[in-house]
Motif scaffolding. Structure first.
Motif, PDB file in Angstrom:
ATOM      1  N   LYS A 174       0.908  -1.622  -0.098  1.00  0.00           N
ATOM      2  CA  LYS A 174       0.082   0.328   0.385  1.00  0.00           C
ATOM      3  C   LYS A 174       0.888   1.647  -0.266  1.00  0.00           C
ATOM      4  N   GLU A 175       1.690   1.048   0.620  1.00  0.00           N
ATOM      5  CA  GLU A 175       3.047   2.224   0.438  1.00  0.00           C
ATOM      6  C   GLU A 175       2.895   2.343  -0.729  1.00  0.00           C
ATOM      7  N   LYS A 176       3.988   1.766  -0.839  1.00  0.00           N
ATOM      8  CA  LYS A 176       4.480   1.683  -1.963  1.00  0.00           C
ATOM      9  C   LYS A 176       3.976   1.944  -3.192  1.00  0.00           C
ATOM     10  N   ILE A 177       2.068   1.824  -3.135  1.00  0.00           N
ATOM     11  CA  ILE A 177       1.462   2.326  -5.184  1.00  0.00           C
ATOM     12  C   ILE A 177       1.207   3.774  -4.303  1.00  0.00           C
ATOM     13  N   GLU A 178       0.772   4.176  -2.888  1.00  0.00           N
ATOM     14  CA  GLU A 178       0.133   5.012  -2.758  1.00  0.00           C
ATOM     15  C   GLU A 178       2.068   6.289  -2.585  1.00  0.00           C
ATOM     16  N   ARG A 179       3.109   5.561  -2.229  1.00  0.00           N
ATOM     17  CA  ARG A 179       4.262   6.771  -2.755  1.00  0.00           C
ATOM     18  C   ARG A 179       4.468   6.973  -3.877  1.00  0.00           C
ATOM     19  N   GLY A 180       3.464   6.332  -5.212  1.00  0.00           N
ATOM     20  CA  GLY A 180       4.226   6.214  -6.685  1.00  0.00           C
ATOM     21  C   GLY A 180       5.602   5.552  -6.625  1.00  0.00           C
ATOM     22  N   GLU A 181       5.441   4.740  -5.760  1.00  0.00           N
ATOM     23  CA  GLU A 181       6.902   4.081  -6.355  1.00  0.00           C
ATOM     24  C   GLU A 181       6.905   2.788  -6.528  1.00  0.00           C
ATOM     25  N   LEU A 182       5.925   2.245  -6.577  1.00  0.00           N
ATOM     26  CA  LEU A 182       5.156   1.375  -7.818  1.00  0.00           C
ATOM     27  C   LEU A 182       4.626   2.169  -8.309  1.00  0.00           C
ATOM     28  N   LEU A 183       4.243   3.005  -9.841  1.00  0.00           N
ATOM     29  CA  LEU A 183       3.609   3.319 -10.033  1.00  0.00           C
ATOM     30  C   LEU A 183       2.057   3.053 -11.116  1.00  0.00           C
ATOM     31  N   ILE A 184       1.088   3.367 -10.870  1.00  0.00           N
ATOM     32  CA  ILE A 184      -0.360   2.559 -11.337  1.00  0.00           C
ATOM     33  C   ILE A 184      -0.757   3.714 -11.630  1.00  0.00           C
ATOM     34  N   ILE A 193      -7.312  -0.053  -6.565  1.00  0.00           N
ATOM     35  CA  ILE A 193      -6.226  -0.443  -5.800  1.00  0.00           C
ATOM     36  C   ILE A 193      -6.279  -0.295  -4.700  1.00  0.00           C
ATOM     37  N   LEU A 194      -5.868   0.461  -4.028  1.00  0.00           N
ATOM     38  CA  LEU A 194      -5.954   1.453  -2.709  1.00  0.00           C
ATOM     39  C   LEU A 194      -6.835   0.797  -1.931  1.00  0.00           C
ATOM     40  N   SER A 195      -8.072   0.767  -2.222  1.00  0.00           N
ATOM     41  CA  SER A 195      -9.579   0.848  -1.229  1.00  0.00           C
ATOM     42  C   SER A 195      -9.341  -0.811  -1.284  1.00  0.00           C
ATOM     43  N   LEU A 196      -9.229  -2.106  -2.227  1.00  0.00           N
ATOM     44  CA  LEU A 196      -8.539  -2.976  -2.127  1.00  0.00           C
ATOM     45  C   LEU A 196      -8.117  -3.091  -0.614  1.00  0.00           C
ATOM     46  N   ARG A 268      -5.473  -6.744  -9.693  1.00  0.00           N
ATOM     47  CA  ARG A 268      -5.577  -7.477  -8.704  1.00  0.00           C
ATOM     48  C   ARG A 268      -4.088  -8.351  -8.674  1.00  0.00           C
ATOM     49  N   PHE A 269      -3.830  -9.039  -9.468  1.00  0.00           N
ATOM     50  CA  PHE A 269      -2.945 -10.149  -9.428  1.00  0.00           C
ATOM     51  C   PHE A 269      -1.073  -9.031  -9.195  1.00  0.00           C
ATOM     52  N   HIS A 270      -1.028  -8.558 -10.257  1.00  0.00           N
ATOM     53  CA  HIS A 270      -0.042  -7.994 -11.136  1.00  0.00           C
ATOM     54  C   HIS A 270       0.385  -6.355  -9.718  1.00  0.00           C
ATOM     55  N   ALA A 271      -1.402  -5.886  -8.892  1.00  0.00           N
ATOM     56  CA  ALA A 271      -0.749  -4.794  -8.140  1.00  0.00           C
ATOM     57  C   ALA A 271      -0.429  -4.696  -6.873  1.00  0.00           C
ATOM     58  N   ALA A 272      -1.199  -6.545  -6.486  1.00  0.00           N
ATOM     59  CA  ALA A 272      -1.300  -6.895  -4.846  1.00  0.00           C
ATOM     60  C   ALA A 272      -0.626  -8.252  -4.674  1.00  0.00           C
ATOM     61  N   ILE A 273      -0.465  -9.484  -5.347  1.00  0.00           N
ATOM     62  CA  ILE A 273       0.336  -9.949  -5.416  1.00  0.00           C
ATOM     63  C   ILE A 273       1.119 -10.709  -5.880  1.00  0.00           C
ATOM     64  N   TRP A 274       1.694 -10.066  -7.456  1.00  0.00           N
ATOM     65  CA  TRP A 274       3.193  -9.844  -7.547  1.00  0.00           C
ATOM     66  C   TRP A 274       3.875  -8.958  -6.718  1.00  0.00           C
ATOM     67  N   PRO A 275       3.224  -8.044  -6.475  1.00  0.00           N
ATOM     68  CA  PRO A 275       4.842  -6.900  -5.213  1.00  0.00           C
ATOM     69  C   PRO A 275       4.563  -7.987  -4.186  1.00  0.00           C
ATOM     70  N   GLY A 276       3.534  -8.126  -3.555  1.00  0.00           N
ATOM     71  CA  GLY A 276       3.568  -9.021  -2.327  1.00  0.00           C
ATOM     72  C   GLY A 276       4.850 -10.311  -2.666  1.00  0.00           C
ATOM     73  N   PRO A 286       8.491  -4.178  -9.890  1.00  0.00           N
ATOM     74  CA  PRO A 286       8.549  -2.920 -10.234  1.00  0.00           C
ATOM     75  C   PRO A 286       8.533  -1.812 -10.805  1.00  0.00           C
ATOM     76  N   ARG A 287       8.581  -1.117 -11.771  1.00  0.00           N
ATOM     77  CA  ARG A 287       8.467   0.709 -11.546  1.00  0.00           C
ATOM     78  C   ARG A 287       6.803   0.876 -11.775  1.00  0.00           C
ATOM     79  N   ALA A 288       6.443   0.223 -12.881  1.00  0.00           N
ATOM     80  CA  ALA A 288       4.986   0.974 -12.869  1.00  0.00           C
ATOM     81  C   ALA A 288       4.495  -0.847 -13.540  1.00  0.00           C
ATOM     82  N   LEU A 289       2.691  -0.337 -13.877  1.00  0.00           N
ATOM     83  CA  LEU A 289       1.998  -0.671 -14.419  1.00  0.00           C
ATOM     84  C   LEU A 289       0.939  -0.336 -15.339  1.00  0.00           C
ATOM     85  N   LEU A 290       0.313  -0.617 -16.180  1.00  0.00           N
ATOM     86  CA  LEU A 290      -0.273   0.546 -17.280  1.00  0.00           C
ATOM     87  C   LEU A 290      -1.410  -0.353 -17.097  1.00  0.00           C
ATOM     88  N   VAL A 291      -2.699   0.237 -16.937  1.00  0.00           N
ATOM     89  CA  VAL A 291      -3.531  -1.190 -16.984  1.00  0.00           C
ATOM     90  C   VAL A 291      -5.055  -0.270 -18.117  1.00  0.00           C
TER      91      VAL A 291
END
Ligand code: MSP
Length: 483
Positions: A174-184, A193-196, A268-276, A286-291
């Motif tokens: 969550k923190e990495k996504i919020e900070r944009g370290e993992l850009l979505i 994804i943040l609400s999930l 969800r697979f790429h923004a939650a399970i894979w980073p985990g 990874p640096r970014a996900l383009l959805v």
């Protein structure tokens, strides 16, 4: 010394239980245009695509076709490669998850790392399993007792499986996504994804019991189980680079991925399970996900029953590579759902390519070859990419980048119409003729620049435009009108 920039991007790996439709072609064409842009900029670029082969769907499709899974896979994967070659996809590697040499060692190593981190445990699991999704569904997901996507009744199964402690990583992800370290991208998907994540992630089932005929990678130390899709499929992004193999130079050079391109259904697979998984294994994210969204046809999801499936091969056979790439990249949004119909395709082809770009290039080169003695002298700025276009591409607003380039096509047309150099060049006044000649030269520079900008998107046409200018010849008819 300035370090050479690297850019590693991936497409999802495709299920080879059936041939690819236009939606799949979109993901790959989008990825290709971004890869080509980075190569033109001089970045060390690596584009990965491939097939997700260890699935029950393949076993079933092969049985239906009365061939072995291996033979079935070879045929379908052959078709994938043929489609990608017809679409001019410049991939650097096509990974197959059935590949025991390339893929399996890295998937095993990743699993072992998760075990070492204490994140794999065994648990009894009961649930409703949908073969189509290859996933457990909840009662809530069902419509009249059936899976709404596949129209089939899920099986109730009890299994003892290995689980991955995904829950432990929720706060860090969550923190990495919020900070944009993992850009979505786009923002709406990031919020989704943040609400999930704020609800917390549950641990995920990470293996399946191996039955006769099950494809897949055996769980290290337990042959009775095979890895479930997470470790089997998501791992392709690192195994392709040599993770887990003796030569892991590519992995050391290219990881972390600069961009994973995925459709909204696998966010969800790429923004939650894979980073985990990566966090557990101590591997950078990874640096970014383009959805991207889905391509619909006539406002509806493409489906065989509705008869609105658009086969990319048919479009390619009728129009050729560049027009298909053009349509996908300009008229399909990289962020939202977009609709495509045969008639919209034809209108765009005739209006924008045949009457637009193709017509401008042929008019300008006709004037140039008739009235100029030789090729125009190209200058450095002719080869430069306009910042405004580059900025759109860097934000993955590929459609907007093309809108801008086609504004230049429009401007070129207007200039021909308003200044009429083809008339003025026939004047008896020397000064008028000289000015008309200069206008023609300006137009030649103009179409050359358009060619340069089109290279990542419609590479063959772009090259044909550039060649025509360089060699001072008429290009072959780029986009003949279709009735
Ligand atoms: N195998 C998984 C992905 C694993 S990645 C480690 C998978 N395969 S798929 O073949 O079903 O889909 C591949 C990609 O195609 C996904 O990104 C999916 O979103 C995309 N599309 C499938 N149908 C689509 C449309 N109609 N439109 C646009 N993209 C679509 O999922």
């Amino acid at each position: 010394m300035a370090m050479e920039k690297k850019f590693y991007l991936t497409t999802p790996i495709f299920y080879p239980n059936a041939n690819l439709h236009l939606g799949h072609a979109y993901t790959t064409t989008l990825a290709d245009s971004i890869a080509r842009f980075h190569r033109l900029r001089g970045d060390a670029t690596y584009l990965l695509t491939g097939s997700d082969e260890n699935t029950q769907k393949v076993v079933e499709a092969a049985a239906k076709a009365n061939v072995s899974p291996e033979a079935f896979l070879d045929t379908v994967v052959g078709n994938f490669r043929e489609l990608f070659s017809k679409l001019d996809i410049s991939y650097d590697q096509f990974i197959r998850t059935s590949d025991k040499v390339v893929h399996w060692p890295g998937a095993v190593l990743l699993w072992e790392r998760l075990v070492e981190a204490g994140d794999i445990y065994k648990k009894k699991y009961q649930g409703l399993y949908c073969v189509g999704h290859e996933a457990f569904l909840t009662e809530k997901d069902l419509v009249e007792g059936k899976c709404p996507d596949h129209g089939t009744k899920p099986e109730f199964i009890t299994e003892e499986n290995y689980f991955f402690r995904l829950s432990k990583y929720t706060p860090v992800i969550k923190e990495k996504i919020e900070r944009g370290e993992l850009l979505i991208l786009p923002m709406s998907r990031k919020n989704e994804i943040l609400s999930l994540l704020s609800e917390g992630l549950e641990d995920v089932s990470f293996s399946r019991p191996r039955k006769a005929g099950t494809l897949g990678i055996p769980v290290p130390g337990d042959d009775s189980q095979v890895m479930y899709v997470w470790c089997d499929a998501l791992s392709n992004y690192i195994t392709a680079l040599g993770f887990g193999r003796e030569d892991d130079t590519l992995f050391r050079t290219f990881w972390p991925a600069d961009l994973h391109i995925v459709g909204k259904d696998i966010l969800r697979f790429h923004a939650a399970i894979w980073p985990g998984m990566l966090l557990s294994a101590g591997i950078p994210l990874p640096r970014a996900l383009l959805v991207h969204g889905f391509i619909t046809s006539g406002g509806k999801k493409m489906s065989k029953t509705l008869g609105n499936v658009i086969d990319p091969l048919e479009l390619l056979a009728e129009y050729g590579t560049d027009p298909v790439r053009y349509y996908l990249l300009r008229h399909i949004s990289p962020f939202e759902d977009s609709d495509l119909t045969q008639s919209a395709f034809r209108d765009a082809y005739n209006g924008e390519l045949a009457n637009g770009l193709g017509n401008l290039v042929s008019r300008v080169m006709k004037m140039a070859t008739t009235h100029l003695e030789g090729p125009v002298a190209l200058i450095e700025s002719d080869h430069l990419f306009e910042d405004a276009v580059a900025v759109h591409i860097e934000r993955y607003e590929i459609n907007k980048a093309l809108d801008l380039i086609f504004e230049h096509v429009g401007k070129g047309d207007e200039y021909v119409q308003s200044s009429e150099p083809f008339k003025r060049i026939k004047s008896s006044d020397d000064a008028v003729r000289a000015a008309a000649k200069e206008d023609i030269e300006k137009l030649v520079h103009h179409i050359y620049k358009i060619g340069v900008h089109l290279e990542p998107f419609i590479p063959s046409a772009a090259l044909a435009i550039k060649r025509a200018v360089e060699s001072h010849t008429m290009p072959p008819s780029l986009f003949p009108r279709k009735e």
